[in-house]
Design an enzyme around this catalytic site. Structure first.
Site, PDB file in Angstrom:
ATOM      1  N   CYS A  70      26.536  19.640  34.943  1.00 57.46           N
ATOM      2  CA  CYS A  70      25.829  19.585  33.517  1.00 57.46           C
ATOM      3  C   CYS A  70      24.962  18.472  33.572  1.00 57.46           C
ATOM      4  O   CYS A  70      25.132  17.580  34.133  1.00 57.46           O
ATOM      5  CB  CYS A  70      26.872  19.712  32.447  1.00 57.46           C
ATOM      6  SG  CYS A  70      27.740  18.021  32.120  1.00 57.46           S
ATOM      7  N   CYS A  73      26.445  14.930  33.267  1.00 62.61           N
ATOM      8  CA  CYS A  73      26.926  14.452  34.737  1.00 62.61           C
ATOM      9  C   CYS A  73      25.545  14.033  35.617  1.00 62.61           C
ATOM     10  O   CYS A  73      25.611  13.164  36.335  1.00 62.61           O
ATOM     11  CB  CYS A  73      27.828  15.440  35.361  1.00 62.61           C
ATOM     12  SG  CYS A  73      29.356  15.666  34.600  1.00 62.61           S
ATOM     13  N   GLU A 128      40.360  17.510  30.084  1.00 59.58           N
ATOM     14  CA  GLU A 128      40.183  17.827  28.509  1.00 59.58           C
ATOM     15  C   GLU A 128      41.233  17.452  27.764  1.00 59.58           C
ATOM     16  O   GLU A 128      41.975  16.491  28.090  1.00 59.58           O
ATOM     17  CB  GLU A 128      40.102  19.275  28.567  1.00 59.58           C
ATOM     18  CG  GLU A 128      39.210  20.100  29.202  1.00 59.58           C
ATOM     19  CD  GLU A 128      38.966  21.568  29.136  1.00 59.58           C
ATOM     20  OE1 GLU A 128      39.970  22.144  28.877  1.00 59.58           O
ATOM     21  OE2 GLU A 128      37.962  22.334  29.710  1.00 59.58           O
ATOM     22  N   CYS A 164      34.183  15.525  32.292  1.00 58.08           N
ATOM     23  CA  CYS A 164      33.981  16.280  33.514  1.00 58.08           C
ATOM     24  C   CYS A 164      34.355  15.851  34.580  1.00 58.08           C
ATOM     25  O   CYS A 164      34.609  14.635  34.830  1.00 58.08           O
ATOM     26  CB  CYS A 164      32.358  16.641  33.594  1.00 58.08           C
ATOM     27  SG  CYS A 164      31.658  17.674  32.439  1.00 58.08           S
ATOM     28  N   ASN A 210      38.050  17.712  36.175  1.00 56.53           N
ATOM     29  CA  ASN A 210      37.918  17.556  34.555  1.00 56.53           C
ATOM     30  C   ASN A 210      39.227  17.407  33.838  1.00 56.53           C
ATOM     31  O   ASN A 210      40.305  17.977  34.223  1.00 56.53           O
ATOM     32  CB  ASN A 210      37.166  18.824  34.025  1.00 56.53           C
ATOM     33  CG  ASN A 210      37.590  20.125  34.583  1.00 56.53           C
ATOM     34  OD1 ASN A 210      38.357  20.151  35.233  1.00 56.53           O
ATOM     35  ND2 ASN A 210      37.431  21.142  33.631  1.00 56.53           N
ATOM     36  N   GLU A 260      32.943  15.480  37.545  1.00 59.09           N
ATOM     37  CA  GLU A 260      31.980  14.642  38.184  1.00 59.09           C
ATOM     38  C   GLU A 260      31.964  13.205  37.687  1.00 59.09           C
ATOM     39  O   GLU A 260      31.987  12.159  38.309  1.00 59.09           O
ATOM     40  CB  GLU A 260      30.460  15.166  37.918  1.00 59.09           C
ATOM     41  CG  GLU A 260      30.442  16.553  38.908  1.00 59.09           C
ATOM     42  CD  GLU A 260      30.431  17.478  37.701  1.00 59.09           C
ATOM     43  OE1 GLU A 260      31.563  17.516  36.983  1.00 59.09           O
ATOM     44  OE2 GLU A 260      29.624  18.634  37.918  1.00 59.09           O
TER      45      GLU A 260
HETATM   46  N1  THU Z   1      32.798  20.682  33.495  1.00 55.18           N
HETATM   47  C1  THU Z   1      32.816  19.855  34.487  1.00 55.18           C
HETATM   48  O1  THU Z   1      33.973  19.287  34.932  1.00 55.18           O
HETATM   49  N2  THU Z   1      31.614  19.591  35.202  1.00 55.18           N
HETATM   50  C2  THU Z   1      30.494  20.188  34.919  1.00 55.18           C
HETATM   51  O2  THU Z   1      29.324  19.742  35.234  1.00 55.18           O
HETATM   52  C3  THU Z   1      30.393  21.118  34.123  1.00 55.18           C
HETATM   53  C4  THU Z   1      31.595  21.410  32.955  1.00 55.18           C
HETATM   54  C5  THU Z   1      34.028  21.091  32.647  1.00 55.18           C
HETATM   55  C6  THU Z   1      34.034  20.440  31.352  1.00 55.18           C
HETATM   56  C7  THU Z   1      35.032  21.408  30.511  1.00 55.18           C
HETATM   57  O3  THU Z   1      36.399  20.616  30.715  1.00 55.18           O
HETATM   58  C8  THU Z   1      34.997  22.487  31.394  1.00 55.18           C
HETATM   59  O4  THU Z   1      34.275  22.406  32.589  1.00 55.18           O
HETATM   60  C9  THU Z   1      34.246  23.753  30.841  1.00 55.18           C
HETATM   61  O5  THU Z   1      33.191  23.401  30.142  1.00 55.18           O
END
Ligand code: THU
Length: 185
Positions: A124, A127, A76, A85, A74, A87
């Site tokens: 999530c 994704c 940010e 994210c 991920n 994925e």
């Molecule tokens: N996140 C992912 O990388 N994948 C997911 O399926 C759920 C959330 C990341 C997004 C964000 O950078 C951090 O987790 C907290 O939500």
């Protein structure tokens, strides 16, 4: 695969029951060397997450039909919604670099406070939708390996088990919702 059972309650209403098939593994013994490599890559990728805001490091690794693997994490952003994210980063990278090869599987794992999280962190909703797009693009089921601390892995054999009634581009081909008609609404 999700199973739909239809029961007729009365003339006006039908009830659907959807079964989700999920496998829970407590160790890696059942998995192939290729899958174990995928798990290692996902773990390693979580170390490269850019997470100054959530500190929640997610790693993903994608296995292609030809054995090629891609990994990502991920990323940010100070403008929060611009973050991505793990994925989505990994599937987009795989799609951009191997555009004609089907996606066979994706492994996901998360770290928090320097340790892999005990809970199995399910992808999530956004994704799941992106996974559904690639499953649909290649007409090939994608196995999802949701990994936890230790050797715990939850396996789902198709995105349809994580996202029943998913939205797909099929609707654009139907008589009632072609892109042309949508433009005329
Ligand atoms: N996140 C992912 O990388 N994948 C997911 O399926 C759920 C959330 C990341 C997004 C964000 O950078 C951090 O987790 C907290 O939500």
């Amino acid at each position: 695969m999700s199973y739909l059972f239809l029961s007729l309650l009365n003339e006006d209403m039908k009830k659907l029951t959807i079964k989700h098939i999920v496998e829970l593994h407590e160790d890696y013994t059942q998995f192939s060397e290729e899958e174990k490599k995928l798990f290692r890559l996902a773990k390693k990728a979580s170390e490269h997450a850019h997470v100054p805001y959530s500190h929640f490091q997610v790693g993903a690794a994608v296995l292609m039909e030809n054995g090629q693997v891609y990994s990502g994490s991920n990323q940010e952003n100070a403008a929060y919604p611009s973050g991505l994210c793990a994925e989505r980063v990994t599937l987009s990278y795989a799609g951009a670099n191997s555009p004609n090869v089907a996606v066979k599987g994706i492994a996901v794992i998360a770290q928090y406070n320097g340790d892999f999280v005990k809970e199995l962190v399910a992808p999530c909703g956004g994704c799941r939708q992106v996974m559904a797009e690639y499953e649909h693009k290649y007409n090939h089921d994608i196995k999802i390996y949701i990994m936890g601390k230790g050797d715990r892995v939850m396996v789902v054999n198709t995105v349809k088990d994580l996202l029943p009634f998913g939205f797909s581009g099929d609707v654009f081909d139907s008589e009632n919702a072609s892109p042309q008609e949508l433009r005329n609404v």
